[in-house]
Design a protein around this motif. Structure first.
Motif, PDB file in Angstrom:
ATOM      1  N   PRO A  14      13.531 -29.427 -44.950  1.00 19.26           N
ATOM      2  CA  PRO A  14      13.918 -30.887 -45.061  1.00 19.26           C
ATOM      3  C   PRO A  14      13.974 -31.387 -43.698  1.00 19.26           C
ATOM      4  CG  PRO A  14      15.429 -29.532 -46.423  1.00 19.26           C
ATOM      5  CD  PRO A  14      14.611 -28.399 -45.743  1.00 19.26           C
ATOM      6  N   GLY A  15      13.707 -32.873 -43.631  1.00 17.27           N
ATOM      7  CA  GLY A  15      13.364 -33.220 -42.293  1.00 17.27           C
ATOM      8  C   GLY A  15      15.000 -33.324 -41.261  1.00 17.27           C
ATOM      9  N   GLU A  16      14.646 -33.541 -40.031  1.00 10.96           N
ATOM     10  CA  GLU A  16      15.893 -33.558 -39.255  1.00 10.96           C
ATOM     11  C   GLU A  16      16.414 -35.143 -39.129  1.00 10.96           C
ATOM     12  OE1 GLU A  16      14.933 -32.207 -35.430  1.00 10.96           O
ATOM     13  OE2 GLU A  16      13.273 -33.366 -35.094  1.00 10.96           O
ATOM     14  N   LEU A  17      17.437 -35.183 -38.496  1.00  6.87           N
ATOM     15  CA  LEU A  17      18.032 -36.577 -38.374  1.00  6.87           C
ATOM     16  C   LEU A  17      18.334 -36.837 -36.755  1.00  6.87           C
ATOM     17  CD1 LEU A  17      21.047 -36.828 -40.972  1.00  6.87           C
ATOM     18  CD2 LEU A  17      18.546 -37.426 -41.247  1.00  6.87           C
ATOM     19  N   LYS A  18      17.756 -37.924 -36.269  1.00  2.68           N
ATOM     20  CA  LYS A  18      17.982 -38.318 -34.767  1.00  2.68           C
ATOM     21  C   LYS A  18      19.038 -39.604 -34.837  1.00  2.68           C
ATOM     22  CE  LYS A  18      14.977 -35.752 -33.045  1.00  2.68           C
ATOM     23  NZ  LYS A  18      15.330 -34.537 -31.969  1.00  2.68           N
ATOM     24  N   THR A  19      19.862 -39.474 -33.744  1.00  2.00           N
ATOM     25  CA  THR A  19      20.857 -40.618 -33.635  1.00  2.00           C
ATOM     26  C   THR A  19      20.454 -41.284 -32.222  1.00  2.00           C
ATOM     27  OG1 THR A  19      22.628 -39.295 -34.588  1.00  2.00           O
ATOM     28  CG2 THR A  19      23.318 -41.180 -33.268  1.00  2.00           C
ATOM     29  N   PHE A  20      20.276 -42.542 -32.328  1.00  6.24           N
ATOM     30  CA  PHE A  20      20.055 -43.394 -31.304  1.00  6.24           C
ATOM     31  C   PHE A  20      21.076 -44.353 -30.872  1.00  6.24           C
ATOM     32  CE2 PHE A  20      15.996 -41.964 -32.816  1.00  6.24           C
ATOM     33  CZ  PHE A  20      15.583 -41.304 -31.518  1.00  6.24           C
ATOM     34  N   ARG A  21      22.244 -44.139 -30.234  1.00  8.00           N
ATOM     35  CA  ARG A  21      23.279 -45.130 -30.052  1.00  8.00           C
ATOM     36  C   ARG A  21      24.167 -45.296 -31.392  1.00  8.00           C
ATOM     37  NH1 ARG A  21      21.244 -49.840 -26.296  1.00  8.00           N
ATOM     38  NH2 ARG A  21      23.538 -50.413 -26.516  1.00  8.00           N
ATOM     39  N   ASP A  22      23.855 -46.390 -31.690  1.00  6.61           N
ATOM     40  CA  ASP A  22      24.697 -46.729 -32.984  1.00  6.61           C
ATOM     41  C   ASP A  22      23.747 -46.730 -34.417  1.00  6.61           C
ATOM     42  OD1 ASP A  22      26.820 -47.082 -31.642  1.00  6.61           O
ATOM     43  OD2 ASP A  22      26.468 -49.144 -31.118  1.00  6.61           O
ATOM     44  N   TRP A  23      22.656 -46.071 -34.032  1.00  8.12           N
ATOM     45  CA  TRP A  23      21.904 -45.781 -35.639  1.00  8.12           C
ATOM     46  C   TRP A  23      21.379 -44.364 -35.699  1.00  8.12           C
ATOM     47  CZ3 TRP A  23      19.812 -49.657 -39.204  1.00  8.12           C
ATOM     48  CH2 TRP A  23      20.128 -50.767 -38.826  1.00  8.12           C
ATOM     49  N   ILE A  24      21.476 -43.985 -36.914  1.00  8.09           N
ATOM     50  CA  ILE A  24      20.811 -42.708 -37.396  1.00  8.09           C
ATOM     51  C   ILE A  24      19.531 -42.649 -38.101  1.00  8.09           C
ATOM     52  CG2 ILE A  24      22.450 -42.251 -39.034  1.00  8.09           C
ATOM     53  CD1 ILE A  24      22.468 -39.161 -38.480  1.00  8.09           C
ATOM     54  N   VAL A  25      18.263 -41.918 -37.797  1.00  6.74           N
ATOM     55  CA  VAL A  25      17.288 -42.123 -38.562  1.00  6.74           C
ATOM     56  C   VAL A  25      16.981 -40.640 -38.984  1.00  6.74           C
ATOM     57  CG1 VAL A  25      15.982 -42.092 -36.670  1.00  6.74           C
ATOM     58  CG2 VAL A  25      15.059 -43.183 -38.367  1.00  6.74           C
ATOM     59  N   GLY A  26      16.067 -40.864 -40.155  1.00  2.44           N
ATOM     60  CA  GLY A  26      15.412 -39.643 -40.722  1.00  2.44           C
ATOM     61  C   GLY A  26      14.239 -39.843 -41.725  1.00  2.44           C
ATOM     62  N   CYS A  27      13.441 -38.978 -41.953  1.00  2.00           N
ATOM     63  CA  CYS A  27      12.492 -39.220 -42.987  1.00  2.00           C
ATOM     64  C   CYS A  27      12.350 -37.958 -43.871  1.00  2.00           C
ATOM     65  CB  CYS A  27      10.992 -39.427 -42.035  1.00  2.00           C
ATOM     66  SG  CYS A  27      10.884 -40.928 -40.813  1.00  2.00           S
ATOM     67  N   ASP A  28      11.604 -37.925 -44.843  1.00  2.00           N
ATOM     68  CA  ASP A  28      11.668 -36.901 -45.607  1.00  2.00           C
ATOM     69  C   ASP A  28      10.084 -36.165 -45.794  1.00  2.00           C
ATOM     70  OD1 ASP A  28       9.749 -38.215 -47.283  1.00  2.00           O
ATOM     71  OD2 ASP A  28      11.418 -38.936 -48.876  1.00  2.00           O
ATOM     72  N   VAL A  33      30.051 -61.283 -44.306  1.00  2.00           N
ATOM     73  CA  VAL A  33      30.328 -59.885 -44.890  1.00  2.00           C
ATOM     74  C   VAL A  33      30.468 -58.995 -43.886  1.00  2.00           C
ATOM     75  CG1 VAL A  33      28.792 -58.104 -45.871  1.00  2.00           C
ATOM     76  CG2 VAL A  33      28.291 -60.505 -46.789  1.00  2.00           C
ATOM     77  N   GLY A  34      29.874 -59.039 -42.610  1.00  2.00           N
ATOM     78  CA  GLY A  34      30.457 -58.231 -41.489  1.00  2.00           C
ATOM     79  C   GLY A  34      29.107 -58.194 -40.358  1.00  2.00           C
ATOM     80  N   ASP A  35      29.249 -57.455 -39.399  1.00  2.00           N
ATOM     81  CA  ASP A  35      28.531 -57.446 -38.369  1.00  2.00           C
ATOM     82  C   ASP A  35      28.065 -55.932 -38.079  1.00  2.00           C
ATOM     83  OD1 ASP A  35      30.255 -56.855 -36.141  1.00  2.00           O
ATOM     84  OD2 ASP A  35      31.117 -58.584 -36.748  1.00  2.00           O
ATOM     85  N   ALA A  36      26.961 -55.645 -37.229  1.00  2.00           N
ATOM     86  CA  ALA A  36      26.307 -54.464 -37.084  1.00  2.00           C
ATOM     87  C   ALA A  36      25.857 -54.550 -35.592  1.00  2.00           C
ATOM     88  CB  ALA A  36      25.588 -53.776 -37.934  1.00  2.00           C
ATOM     89  N   SER A  37      26.049 -53.500 -34.669  1.00  2.00           N
ATOM     90  CA  SER A  37      25.217 -53.102 -33.530  1.00  2.00           C
ATOM     91  C   SER A  37      23.884 -52.945 -33.896  1.00  2.00           C
ATOM     92  CB  SER A  37      26.243 -52.155 -32.887  1.00  2.00           C
ATOM     93  OG  SER A  37      25.308 -51.654 -31.513  1.00  2.00           O
ATOM     94  N   LEU A  38      23.297 -53.375 -32.925  1.00  2.00           N
ATOM     95  CA  LEU A  38      21.560 -53.092 -33.073  1.00  2.00           C
ATOM     96  C   LEU A  38      21.182 -52.037 -31.862  1.00  2.00           C
ATOM     97  CD1 LEU A  38      20.113 -56.733 -33.913  1.00  2.00           C
ATOM     98  CD2 LEU A  38      20.596 -54.699 -35.548  1.00  2.00           C
ATOM     99  N   GLY A  39      22.274 -51.821 -31.214  1.00  2.00           N
ATOM    100  CA  GLY A  39      22.096 -50.778 -30.439  1.00  2.00           C
ATOM    101  C   GLY A  39      21.370 -49.323 -30.787  1.00  2.00           C
ATOM    102  N   GLY A  40      20.244 -49.217 -30.269  1.00  2.00           N
ATOM    103  CA  GLY A  40      19.310 -47.987 -30.691  1.00  2.00           C
ATOM    104  C   GLY A  40      18.384 -48.164 -31.928  1.00  2.00           C
ATOM    105  N   LEU A  41      18.389 -49.565 -32.495  1.00  2.00           N
ATOM    106  CA  LEU A  41      17.419 -49.594 -33.691  1.00  2.00           C
ATOM    107  C   LEU A  41      16.250 -49.563 -33.210  1.00  2.00           C
ATOM    108  CD1 LEU A  41      17.003 -50.078 -36.425  1.00  2.00           C
ATOM    109  CD2 LEU A  41      17.427 -52.628 -36.052  1.00  2.00           C
ATOM    110  N   ALA A  42      15.889 -49.933 -31.995  1.00  2.00           N
ATOM    111  CA  ALA A  42      14.509 -50.244 -31.541  1.00  2.00           C
ATOM    112  C   ALA A  42      14.004 -48.693 -31.447  1.00  2.00           C
ATOM    113  CB  ALA A  42      14.536 -50.945 -29.988  1.00  2.00           C
ATOM    114  N   ALA A  43      14.732 -47.757 -31.015  1.00  2.00           N
ATOM    115  CA  ALA A  43      14.335 -46.420 -30.736  1.00  2.00           C
ATOM    116  C   ALA A  43      14.057 -45.899 -32.268  1.00  2.00           C
ATOM    117  CB  ALA A  43      15.134 -45.854 -29.976  1.00  2.00           C
TER     118      ALA A  43
END
Length: 322
Positions: free
Chosen positions: A11-25, A117-127
């Motif tokens: 399985p793929g790994e996860l990476k955290t960039f500030r306020d976002w976490i990302v991964g791929c299969d 509905v709410g708001d979300a930080s975009l810090g780390g989304l570019a990465a």
């Protein structure tokens, strides 16, 4: 053969960039999920998810959870500026929106009716978007989210592993009595002073030759993680431990402790295991297996590596089933 299968099931790994976490299969489908900032509680936080399929023409999408169902109209703003409208809970990400997301600090969704509905930080989304570009081999291409370039071609994603299930059998499963399953799981798992539960088992028919028996352990459990053992019973009532094409039935548990919060769905013929990082369930790892006639094969894994309010687990492995 089992060792080879375990080696190929990665399985793929996860990476955290500030306020976002990302991964791929393993098929290069990717997902980035917004996390609740550490300095903020989860009240009115926007559960925002960016996802993209691996094929060259696939469009990235941004979606969110609406507590009252799909709205008549939803408005997405970034740093107070309206950037998109939708009649659902998803918008397609064009180059202008991708640039706004990468450069922005805060996203907010309001709906009609319903209001904010709410708001979300975009810090780390570019990465995180750059990470997706890299994993999908889009860096330097016109299809990249942020790592754009002149290239127009993107390599095709790798083929998914294909798992063939044996023909289903409608006969009742072979079963084991309580004395036998108690012996199989051992005294440390079956008897303890603090347990109020009894040893129980469930049986399911896998195919014409094999039945599955799962046994929940009365002992050794946590507050929200309940361990089980899985056994295979043939038509002569010979019993053996179930085997998996991964070296551990559950990821990140350090040892082969058996299945956690396990379940079996006879309709889909899928065995599931879900280990929670905490009781809220906003972190942990889940797996789904199917029987191929010899062992249980991993068909899906989803993970959330940060206990920060996100309930959208990221898929890190998938296989096709026939």
């Amino acid at each position: 053969a089992l060792a080879a299968a375990a080696a190929s099931t990665q399985p793929g790994e996860l990476k955290t960039f500030r306020d976002w976490i990302v991964g791929c299969d393993n098929g290069r489908a990717c997902q980035a999920v917004a996390l609740v900032p550490k300095a903020k509680d989860g009240d009115r936080y926007l559960m925002l998810v960016l996802q993209r399929d691996p094929e060259a023409p696939a469009k990235a999408e941004l979606r969110w959870t609406a507590p009252d169902g799909p709205p008549r109209r939803a408005t997405l703003t970034i740093d107070g500026k309206e950037v998109a409208q939708s009649g659902a809970t998803v918008v397609s990400i064009d180059p202008a929106l991708a640039a706004a997301l990468a450069a922005g600090a805060t996203a907010e969704v309001t709906t009609t009716p319903g209001g904010k509905v709410g708001d979300a930080s975009l810090g780390g989304l570019a990465a995180a978007m750059r990470y997706i570009d890299d994993k999908q081999k889009r860096v330097g291409s016109v299809t990249a989210l942020v790592a754009k370039g002149p290239t127009k071609s993107v390599p095709a994603p790798p083929p998914l592993p294909v798992i063939t299930m044996p023909t289903a059998d409608a006969r009742p499963p072979r079963t084991l009595n309580i004395a036998r399953v108690t012996q199989l799981i051992g005294p440390d798992n079956a008897k303890c002073d603090y347990s109020t539960a009894k040893v129980e088992s469930k049986a399911y028919r896998l195919d014409a030759k094999t039945s599955l028996v799962t046994v929940v352990h009365p002992c050794g459990n946590g507050a929200y993680n309940y361990f089980s053992s899985a056994f295979l019973v043939d038509e002569e009532s010979t019993v053996r431990s179930a085997t998996f094409d991964t070296d551990k039935p559950n990821p990140k548990d350090g040892e082969n402790l058996g299945l956690v919060n396990a379940g079996y769905d006879p309709k889909t013929r899928r065995l599931s295991s879900f280990i929670k990082g905490r009781g809220l369930g906003d972190c942990g790892s889940g797996r789904g297996y199917v029987w191929d006639g010899t062992r249980f094969r991993l068909v899906e894994q989803t993970d959330m590596g940060e206990c920060r309010g996100a309930m959208d687990y990221i898929r890190t492995w998938r296989a096709a089933v026939r």
